[in-house]
Design a protein around this motif. Structure first.
Motif, PDB file in Angstrom:
ATOM      1  N   MET A 426      20.095  48.942  22.611  1.00 36.22           N
ATOM      2  CA  MET A 426      20.720  48.093  22.941  1.00 36.22           C
ATOM      3  C   MET A 426      21.507  48.223  21.783  1.00 36.22           C
ATOM      4  N   ILE A 427      21.103  48.254  20.141  1.00 36.07           N
ATOM      5  CA  ILE A 427      22.424  48.014  19.551  1.00 36.07           C
ATOM      6  C   ILE A 427      22.775  49.442  19.931  1.00 36.07           C
ATOM      7  N   SER A 428      21.768  50.761  19.178  1.00 40.79           N
ATOM      8  CA  SER A 428      22.536  51.856  19.655  1.00 40.79           C
ATOM      9  C   SER A 428      24.150  51.927  20.565  1.00 40.79           C
ATOM     10  N   TRP A 429      23.557  51.872  21.945  1.00 42.96           N
ATOM     11  CA  TRP A 429      24.077  52.471  22.929  1.00 42.96           C
ATOM     12  C   TRP A 429      25.618  50.886  22.645  1.00 42.96           C
ATOM     13  N   SER A 430      24.906  50.366  22.101  1.00 45.22           N
ATOM     14  CA  SER A 430      26.637  48.832  21.887  1.00 45.22           C
ATOM     15  C   SER A 430      27.385  50.363  20.926  1.00 45.22           C
ATOM     16  N   TYR A 431      26.676  50.705  19.904  1.00 43.97           N
ATOM     17  CA  TYR A 431      28.423  51.252  19.261  1.00 43.97           C
ATOM     18  C   TYR A 431      28.357  52.102  19.842  1.00 43.97           C
ATOM     19  N   TYR A 432      27.998  53.341  21.358  1.00 44.41           N
ATOM     20  CA  TYR A 432      28.150  54.265  21.544  1.00 44.41           C
ATOM     21  C   TYR A 432      29.576  54.014  22.732  1.00 44.41           C
ATOM     22  N   LEU A 434      30.996  50.713  22.269  1.00 48.43           N
ATOM     23  CA  LEU A 434      32.009  50.857  21.951  1.00 48.43           C
ATOM     24  C   LEU A 434      33.353  51.469  21.220  1.00 48.43           C
ATOM     25  N   LYS A 435      32.618  52.893  20.538  1.00 49.03           N
ATOM     26  CA  LYS A 435      32.612  54.440  20.066  1.00 49.03           C
ATOM     27  C   LYS A 435      34.423  54.599  21.241  1.00 49.03           C
ATOM     28  N   ALA A 436      33.687  54.551  22.297  1.00 49.37           N
ATOM     29  CA  ALA A 436      34.230  54.674  24.234  1.00 49.37           C
ATOM     30  C   ALA A 436      35.230  54.135  24.337  1.00 49.37           C
ATOM     31  N   TRP A 437      34.451  52.667  24.375  1.00 51.53           N
ATOM     32  CA  TRP A 437      36.083  51.725  24.722  1.00 51.53           C
ATOM     33  C   TRP A 437      37.474  51.723  23.246  1.00 51.53           C
ATOM     34  N   THR A 438      37.221  51.913  22.316  1.00 54.87           N
ATOM     35  CA  THR A 438      38.132  52.308  21.123  1.00 54.87           C
ATOM     36  C   THR A 438      38.796  53.047  21.292  1.00 54.87           C
ATOM     37  N   TYR A 439      37.937  54.685  22.203  1.00 60.70           N
ATOM     38  CA  TYR A 439      38.558  55.152  22.656  1.00 60.70           C
ATOM     39  C   TYR A 439      40.036  55.553  23.091  1.00 60.70           C
ATOM     40  N   LEU A 440      39.188  54.494  24.435  1.00 60.99           N
ATOM     41  CA  LEU A 440      40.548  54.650  25.672  1.00 60.99           C
ATOM     42  C   LEU A 440      41.606  53.578  25.244  1.00 60.99           C
ATOM     43  N   PHE A 441      41.077  51.674  24.373  1.00 62.26           N
ATOM     44  CA  PHE A 441      41.903  50.678  24.087  1.00 62.26           C
ATOM     45  C   PHE A 441      42.525  50.412  22.811  1.00 62.26           C
ATOM     46  N   ALA A 446      40.698  41.767  18.839  1.00 66.20           N
ATOM     47  CA  ALA A 446      40.551  41.231  20.523  1.00 66.20           C
ATOM     48  C   ALA A 446      40.202  42.114  21.570  1.00 66.20           C
ATOM     49  N   MET A 447      40.501  43.716  21.262  1.00 63.65           N
ATOM     50  CA  MET A 447      40.171  44.322  22.240  1.00 63.65           C
ATOM     51  C   MET A 447      38.329  44.316  22.469  1.00 63.65           C
ATOM     52  N   GLU A 448      38.519  45.069  20.802  1.00 61.87           N
ATOM     53  CA  GLU A 448      36.655  44.563  20.820  1.00 61.87           C
ATOM     54  C   GLU A 448      35.930  44.349  21.216  1.00 61.87           C
TER      55      GLU A 448
END
Lengths: 516, 187
Positions: A426-432, A434-441, A446-448
């Motif tokens: 879960m920790i690993s995937w939270s970072y995966y 999040l990386k995708a999320w920050t790529y998009l947004f 606040a967004m993170e």
């Protein structure tokens, strides 16, 4: 931000007290309430996201069964990459092992804090052992029969080429974000490498598509599935009622919360240190069971090979066994999915190819060695009998029952290992995610924070639900990532081929020195 | 006996990892400067203690209500482990890290006491915290150097702006030179 943090902690503490109350209060009313929530979540996923699952697992009729196109998509890609890179996973296995053993590392250039290659290997080993090896194999064998194991092994061997390819690109096209953090993975190589090849528009589209699917995957297979199976293990080992999953969920979510929202590296570091021991514990238990039943090994392998080519007792016969083997192997080793490229992109290396070569070892250890070991334990125990329709024990419960069949108390160790693996994943995937999320947004507190809060909520949802729709969604989201990733990979094959040729030539010429 | 001179590498960081948040700020009095933990970091550490105590309480409930010894033990082990972990995280917050001009000493309760008169400079260093989970973020250290060549860490966190501000004030307080030794990190 400080106020928000305090508010969030307050919410979690309230949840904790609710759970404590639930443990003491009227169990029947509590169970009914949770069953209602679980049913509601299941209905929501069926009604609103069922189309997504059906789309990703769209199947073409093959004989008297249906073959999911996505499974063929990954398998064919792995075959093509294997041929295109000249069987790199086998021909360069020696080179990969030498890199891991530090033969190409200058002993005088080691910097403070830099991990040794042996540490890198143990890290890779621990990173590959997870619920895919325990619960995933349980599902594959329950539905695909022992023959599914053979197809898992095949998928693991071929998937080594996919992992080599995507991890090399992950390092080559990683980027430094404005915050100073290193970010890499398919989002970046699809965008930048595709632009280099003259397909900038398509690259951007694929990168966005991948990032979207990665976010869904991080909520699904990387989160809900893990929490769900962690509670399923507690249900099996300790007869904890399934509806009490909310307590498991809240506890796991609180710990995940402290890591991903609090930014506490300590618990992640502790997990990193503990997980290799859990992996060793799991391997040790598997070896003990196999050694205790040495006489049955031959029969177990015979069942695996017979099942692979006869498909006896499996709905869909050989194709049915093949589908389950390929699906679970991919879920376990993640080759072609693109997630490994995100994790590997933070490595310290000047040569992207070295990371690609080291990454080839992961599907081998994960699928060929560990999944086969789990499948042998299940086959030896014989608790899973034809017809293989998943009606009996399945997933983590089948694996646990099979281990306990030889040594009763193994279920307790398995419960411990499963919870640690689930948390680590879960920790690993939270970072995966999040990386995708920050790529998009974009990067922004606040967004993170929005992503992180949603992620923690999904941990609770995953542990609470008891129905198949959410698990189907988890599967679909992970597989959907491969659609965008592999389309891009086909365009980028020459880049990595040149990189590999250059590296091998420099090794042969002595430009890249061998120190030991 | 020949004593070889080993140069002190001031660019090297002293701690491998560090938090992704501001863990401490420096508070200045007339003759003292001490590190104060931030409330949010303290609260996140408390989460572990709360979770651990909750599991321990649950263990007791499970045993009393269902007499289920195996699950009670399992929960208790997890609870004790997480509580202990939380307490170890909280321990550094309980330590008083202080530069005291009256006694002339810097104490952090970890390293040997440093005489303030021996401190010759302060350095800001940067590092990249990475892990197998793919986590990577920058982190910063404020370190001191003594005239004997000893280096001691003062601050270690992720908020560069606050760290720089604290470092500047501390350099004035100690009347020593502050050097920004951040370097480009190539992974």
């Amino acid at each position: 931000m400080k106020k928000l943090n305090r508010y969030l902690i307050g919410i979690f503490l309230t949840f904790m007290s609710m759970s404590a109350f639930a443990a003491e209060g009227d169990p029947s009313a509590f169970s009914a309430m949770l069953a209602g929530i679980s049913s509601g979540v299941d209905t929501f996923f069926k009604d609103y996201l069922g189309w997504f699952v059906n789309l990703i697992f769209y199947s073409a009729p093959v004989g008297d069964t249906k073959f999911p196109i996505i499974v063929g998509w990954l398998f064919v890609a792995a075959i093509i990459f294997t041929f295109y890179f000249g069987f790199v996973q086998f021909r360069r296995a020696g080179l990969a092992l030498n890199i891991v053993r530090g033969k190409y590392t200058d002993p005088n250039s080691k910097e403070e804090g830099e991990v040794s290659h042996f540490q890198a290997l143990t890290t890779a080993l621990s990173g590959t052992v997870g619920l895919g090896n325990i619960a995933g194999v349980g599902v594959a064998v329950a539905i695909g029969g022992p023959g599914a194991t053979f197809w898992m092994i095949m998928c693991g061997l071929l998937g080594m080429a996919s992992k080599f390819f995507e991890c090399t690109l992950g390092v080559k096209y990683r980027t430094v974000l404005p915050s100073g953090a290193i970010s890499g993975g398919p989002m970046y190589y699809l965008r930048d490498a595709m632009a280099e090849r003259g397909f900038g528009g398509l690259g951007k589209f694929l990168a966005v598509g991948f990032a979207l699917m990665c976010i869904l995957g991080s909520f699904g297979g990387g989160n809900m599935f893990q929490a769900n199976q962690a509670h399923a293990m507690l249900t099996y080992a300790f007869d904890v009622p399934p509806e009490y999953g909310i307590i498991t969920g809240v506890v796991l979510a609180a710990l995940v919360f402290s890591v991903i929202i609090g930014g506490m590296p300590s618990i992640a570091s502790v997990t990193e240190k503990v997980v290799p021991y859990m992996a060793a514990l799991y391997l040790g238990m598997g070896l003990i069971v196999i050694l205790m039943n040495l006489g049955q090994i031959g029969a177990a392998f015979a069942a695996i090979f017979d099942g692979a080519f006869t498909g006896a007792g499996v709905a869909g016969g050989v194709i049915g066994a093949l589908i389950q083997g390929l699906k679970r192997a991919t879920f376990s080793n993640e080759a072609g999915i693109g997630s490994a490229a995100i994790a590997h992109s933070a490595v310290k290396t000047k040569e992207p190819i070295t990371e690609g070569l080291v990454a080839t070892l992961e599907p081998f250890i994960d699928t060929v060695v560990i999944c086969t070991m789990t499948a042998l334990v299940i086959t030896i125990a014989g608790l899973n009998v034809a017809p293989f329709d998943g009606a009996g024990l399945t997933g983590v419960q089948l694996t646990a029952a099979s281990f306990s069949d030889s040594v009763g108390f193994f279920k307790y160790f398995l419960a411990l290992a499963v919870i640690m693996f689930a948390f680590s994943t879960m920790i690993s995937w939270s970072y995966y995610g999040l990386k995708a999320w920050t790529y998009l947004f974009g990067e922004g507190k606040a967004m993170e924070m929005i992503f992180k809060i949603i992620f923690c909520i999904f941990v609770i949802v995953g542990a609470t639900i008891q129905f198949g729709a959410v698990i189907d969604f988890s599967d679909a989201a992970i597989f959907a990532m491969s659609i965008f990733n592999i389309i891009g990979l086909y365009f980028l094959m020459p880049i990595v081929k040149d990189e590999l040729a250059s590296f091998v030539a420099r090794v042969k010429s002595g430009e890249i020195k061998k120190y030991k | 006996m020949e004593i070889s001179e080993t140069p002190v590498d001031l660019k090297r960081t002293l701690i491998q990892k560090g938090p992704k948040f501001r863990s401490h700020t420096i508070i200045f009095d007339e003759n003292t400067a001490y590190l104060k933990p931030t409330i949010s970091s303290l609260l996140f550490c408390v989460v572990y203690v709360v979770v651990g105590l909750f599991l321990m309480a649950l263990s007791v409930i499970v045993y009393v209500k269902n007499s289920q010894l195996d699950f009670a033990i399992f929960l208790m082990i997890f609870g004790v482990a997480i509580t202990t972990f939380g307490c170890t995280l909280l321990k550094p917050f309980a330590k008083r890290i202080i530069f005291d001009k009256e006694t002339g000493k810097f104490k952090n309760n970890t390293d040997r006491t440093v005489h303030i008169e021996n401190i010759i400079s302060l350095q800001i260093n940067n590092k990249m915290v990475t892990s197998k989970h793919g986590i990577s973020y920058p982190c910063y250290e404020l370190n001191l150097l003594t005239k004997n060549g000893r280096r001691v860490n003062i601050l270690n966190h992720n908020d560069l702006q606050q760290l720089k501000s604290d470092a500047e004030k501390l350099a004035v307080f100690l009347s020593v030179e502050l050097t920004d030794l951040q370097r480009e990190i190539i992974l």
